[in-house]
Design an enzyme around this catalytic site. Structure first.
Site, short mmCIF file in Angstrom:
data_model
loop_
_atom_site.label_atom_id
_atom_site.label_comp_id
_atom_site.label_asym_id
_atom_site.label_seq_id
_atom_site.Cartn_x
_atom_site.Cartn_y
_atom_site.Cartn_z
N THR A 46 0.85 -1.20 0.00
CA THR A 46 0.00 0.00 0.00
C THR A 46 0.88 1.25 0.00
OG1 THR A 46 -0.26 0.16 2.40
CG2 THR A 46 -1.82 -1.25 1.23
N ASP A 47 2.08 1.12 0.52
CA ASP A 47 3.03 2.25 0.47
C ASP A 47 3.37 2.61 -0.98
OD1 ASP A 47 4.72 4.03 2.17
OD2 ASP A 47 6.28 3.14 0.91
N PHE B 27 -44.58 23.86 5.96
CA PHE B 27 -44.86 22.43 6.18
C PHE B 27 -46.23 22.32 6.84
CE2 PHE B 27 -44.28 18.31 8.48
CZ PHE B 27 -44.25 17.53 7.34
N ARG C 210 -41.40 29.02 7.51
CA ARG C 210 -40.43 28.52 8.49
C ARG C 210 -39.03 28.65 7.91
NH1 ARG C 210 -40.48 21.84 7.96
NH2 ARG C 210 -40.14 21.83 5.70
N VAL D 276 -39.35 19.36 2.55
CA VAL D 276 -38.01 18.99 2.08
C VAL D 276 -38.16 17.97 0.95
CG1 VAL D 276 -35.80 17.97 2.75
CG2 VAL D 276 -37.02 19.46 4.36
N GLN D 277 -39.12 17.04 1.10
CA GLN D 277 -39.32 16.01 0.09
C GLN D 277 -39.59 16.63 -1.28
OE1 GLN D 277 -40.48 15.93 3.23
NE2 GLN D 277 -41.00 13.86 3.94
N ASN E 193 -33.01 17.71 7.77
CA ASN E 193 -33.82 18.91 8.01
C ASN E 193 -33.38 19.47 9.35
OD1 ASN E 193 -35.74 20.88 7.89
ND2 ASN E 193 -37.50 19.53 8.16
O1 LIG Z 1 -40.23 19.07 5.14
C1 LIG Z 1 -40.55 18.35 6.10
N1 LIG Z 1 -40.84 17.04 5.86
C2 LIG Z 1 -41.21 16.18 6.87
O2 LIG Z 1 -41.48 14.98 6.62
C3 LIG Z 1 -41.26 16.71 8.18
N2 LIG Z 1 -41.58 16.17 9.39
C4 LIG Z 1 -41.44 17.16 10.32
O3 LIG Z 1 -41.62 17.01 11.56
N3 LIG Z 1 -41.07 18.33 9.73
C5 LIG Z 1 -40.94 18.07 8.39
N4 LIG Z 1 -40.60 18.86 7.35
#
Ligand SMILES: O=c1[nH]c(=O)c2[nH]c(=O)[nH]c2[nH]1
Length: 316
Positions: free
Chosen positions: A61-62, A169, A186, A241-242, A268
């Site tokens: 490996t050296d 959300f 938020r 976020v999804q 998140n």
């Molecule tokens: O964008 C979000 N998706 C989630 O699934 C979720 N669940 C949560 O508590 N906050 C958020 N925010």
């Protein structure tokens, strides 16, 4: 020891955390690539190094570490991580006939050019964040030994972002376990990890590894995925976020025929408005919020992969 049959199921070995700084001095405007490299070799010839304590086939490996420095010295492609990884991997297959596969991972650390008196400085840089660019390449011999098959995944890791509005959300499941209020507005903050898998054209010979791979605009794709990530994050009126993640990933698959799949892992990072009503009835919740408490743990974690094509019926 009980007399139970066992066998060596898998093996790969090599050097990890090879640190290397390449300075490109072709003009007086220097460029730098600060890399951490891992090289792992594999093949049946290495079996006896595990099972019979034979080092006959073992490339130290050296020596692998030394090879990284020599190739960085002579290479013309260090600034394209994917090509440099391919050059390194192919070198091991070309040099040691018994090596069947080489797995090369490279992390590039950030050095941004300093701006001094409003002008980009020729040779001074600063670390503008812990975000890294990464690539993970596996190259192996094809059927007749001269063909090469290559798999490449590249990534952005640790891109920390925050937006102070433009994120909601609402309308999630409310039941006896729920305490989270609905949020029309938020904070959205995450540390982006994104990975993209390349569609690589067939490589017909050892000499064709770099010419074939050079058709793929790796650096442009990296810049573009990063740009799409930031622009979508900033501009999307995020419902979750999804939903924002899906928009980011889908765009890059659509933008580049070279990409088969794009994945994201988005924690998140919660920032909750502090209830200040204890002090003279101060309003700081919902539309009155401007003082927030960052919550280190726990965070949400939203992950998904978007792939090219039509979903198999079983996934709909
Ligand atoms: O964008 C979000 N998706 C989630 O699934 C979720 N669940 C949560 O508590 N906050 C958020 N925010």
């Amino acid at each position: 020891m009980a007399n139970v049959n066992v066998y060596l199921d898998k093996q790969e070995y090599g050097k990890d955390r090879v640190r290397l700084l390449k300075v490109h001095k072709d003009t007086k405007v220097h460029r730098v690539d600060d890399l951490t490299i891992r090289v792992l070799l594999s093949g049946p010839s290495f079996t006896t190094s595990y099972t019979e304590a034979s080092n006959k086939a073992v490339v130290a490996t050296d020596s692998m570490k030394n090879t990284c420095y020599i190739l960085a010295k002579y290479s013309k492609v260090v600034d394209t991580l994917e090509l440099f990884a391919a050059e390194l991997g192919n070198h091991f297959l070309n040099t040691y006939a018994w090596v069947e596969g080489a797995h090369v991972s490279i992390i590039r650390h950030r050095w941004a050019r300093m701006i001094i008196d409003g002008k980009p400085h020729n040779h001074s840089f600063w670390r503008d964040g812990e975000e890294t660019r990464q690539t993970d390449l596996f190259i192996k011999r094809g059927q007749n030994g001269t063909r090469r098959s290559v798999e490449i995944k590249s990534a952005i890791a640790g891109l920390l972002v925050l937006k102070s509005t433009g994120s909601a959300f609402e309308n999630f499941v409310r039941d006896e376990y729920t305490t989270l209020p609905e949020a029309k507005d938020r904070i959205f903050s995450t540390c982006v990890d994104s990975q993209w898998e390349f569609n690589i054209p067939a490589i017909t010979s050892t000499e064709q590894v770099l010419p074939t791979l050079s058709q793929v605009p790796f650096n442009e794709i990296y810049d573009s995925v990063r740009e799409v990530t930031c622009k979508t994050f900033a501009e999307d009126e995020s419902a979750s976020v999804q939903a924002t993640l899906y928009k980011m990933a889908a765009q890059s698959v659509q933008n580049w025929k070279w990409l088969n799949r794009v994945s994201y892992a988005l924690p998140n990072r919660h920032f909750f408005p502090v209830d200040l009503s204890y002090f003279r009835g101060t309003k700081n919740l919902n539309e009155h919020a401007d003082v927030y408490q960052p919550v280190a743990d726990p965070s949400g974690l939203i992950t998904a992969t978007v792939a090219r094509g039509v979903a198999p019926a079983s996934r709909l």
